[in-house]
Design an enzyme around this catalytic site. Structure first.
Site, PDB file in Angstrom:
ATOM      1  N   CYS A  65       0.878  -1.176   0.000  1.00 30.79           N
ATOM      2  CA  CYS A  65       0.000   0.000   0.000  1.00 30.79           C
ATOM      3  C   CYS A  65       0.912   1.222   0.000  1.00 30.79           C
ATOM      4  O   CYS A  65       2.089   1.107  -0.355  1.00 30.79           O
ATOM      5  CB  CYS A  65      -1.000  -0.038   1.160  1.00 30.79           C
TER       6      CYS A  65
HETATM    7  C1  RB5 Z   1      -4.057   5.183   0.651  1.00 32.89           C
HETATM    8  O1  RB5 Z   1      -4.088   6.534   0.410  1.00 32.89           O
HETATM    9  C2  RB5 Z   1      -3.152   4.890   1.818  1.00 32.89           C
HETATM   10  O2  RB5 Z   1      -3.741   5.305   2.986  1.00 32.89           O
HETATM   11  C3  RB5 Z   1      -2.840   3.420   1.861  1.00 32.89           C
HETATM   12  O3  RB5 Z   1      -2.271   3.012   0.663  1.00 32.89           O
HETATM   13  C4  RB5 Z   1      -1.848   3.000   2.924  1.00 32.89           C
HETATM   14  O4  RB5 Z   1      -0.716   3.791   2.904  1.00 32.89           O
HETATM   15  C5  RB5 Z   1      -2.354   2.829   4.261  1.00 32.89           C
HETATM   16  O5  RB5 Z   1      -1.584   2.497   5.176  1.00 32.89           O
END
Ligand code: RB5
Length: 151
Positions: A65
């Site tokens: 993420c």
């Molecule tokens: C998405 O914007 C972001 O919050 C997600 O990808 C991640 O970093 C969450 O921990």
């Protein structure tokens, strides 16, 4: 090795790079999405990758993420999943050797693709040591899961 991989939009680009890299290295990769860079929710992919690991469809999981944090928080809610954000190669192999980590979490907004590739290789080539003290600690972690996670 059979590897399940997933990302939200924050990790979408790095997922594509890691997916291609793993296939070039001869791994069997299960891409559980996202399949487009549109905004999406990391718990959906944490769930899918974790289920692939616990069901045996994959031996290890990789979640990406933006930071790696949301993915690891979500994946660790799943039974039998031991997920961690590793942005260095030492943690990536020691997490498996000592803690039997089975899901690696990466943050596309934190590290570059070349370091990510090295981290992934160290994670996949590592094996749990089986040493008594690590087995004992792991049993305590599993007891916490059993006592507090009601399925
Ligand atoms: C998405 O914007 C972001 O919050 C997600 O990808 C991640 O970093 C969450 O921990």
């Amino acid at each position: 090795m059979k590897v399940a991989i997933g990302s939200d939009h924050g990790g979408f680009s790095l997922k594509g790079i890691i997916l291609k890299f793993l296939m070039e290295k001869g791994h069997e990769v299960l891409d559980l999405g996202a399949h487009s860079p549109e905004p999406s929710d990391y718990p959906d992919f944490a769930r899918a990758v974790s289920e692939a690991v616990t069901s045996g469809k994959a031996e290890r999981g990789i979640l990406i993420c933006g930071s790696g944090v949301g993915a690891s928080v979500a994946a660790n809610k799943m039974p039998e999943i031991r997920a961690a954000v590793c942005h260095d190669t030492f943690s990536a192999h020691q997490g498996v050797e000592d803690d039997e980590m089975n899901v690696l979490c990466l943050g596309e907004r934190i590290i570059g693709p070349e370091l990510a590739k090295e981290i992934v290789l160290r994670f996949l080539s590592a094996r749990f040591s089986g040493e008594e003290r690590h087995v004992r600690r792991l049993e305590k972690v599993k007891a916490m899961e059993k006592d507090y996670m009601k399925c």
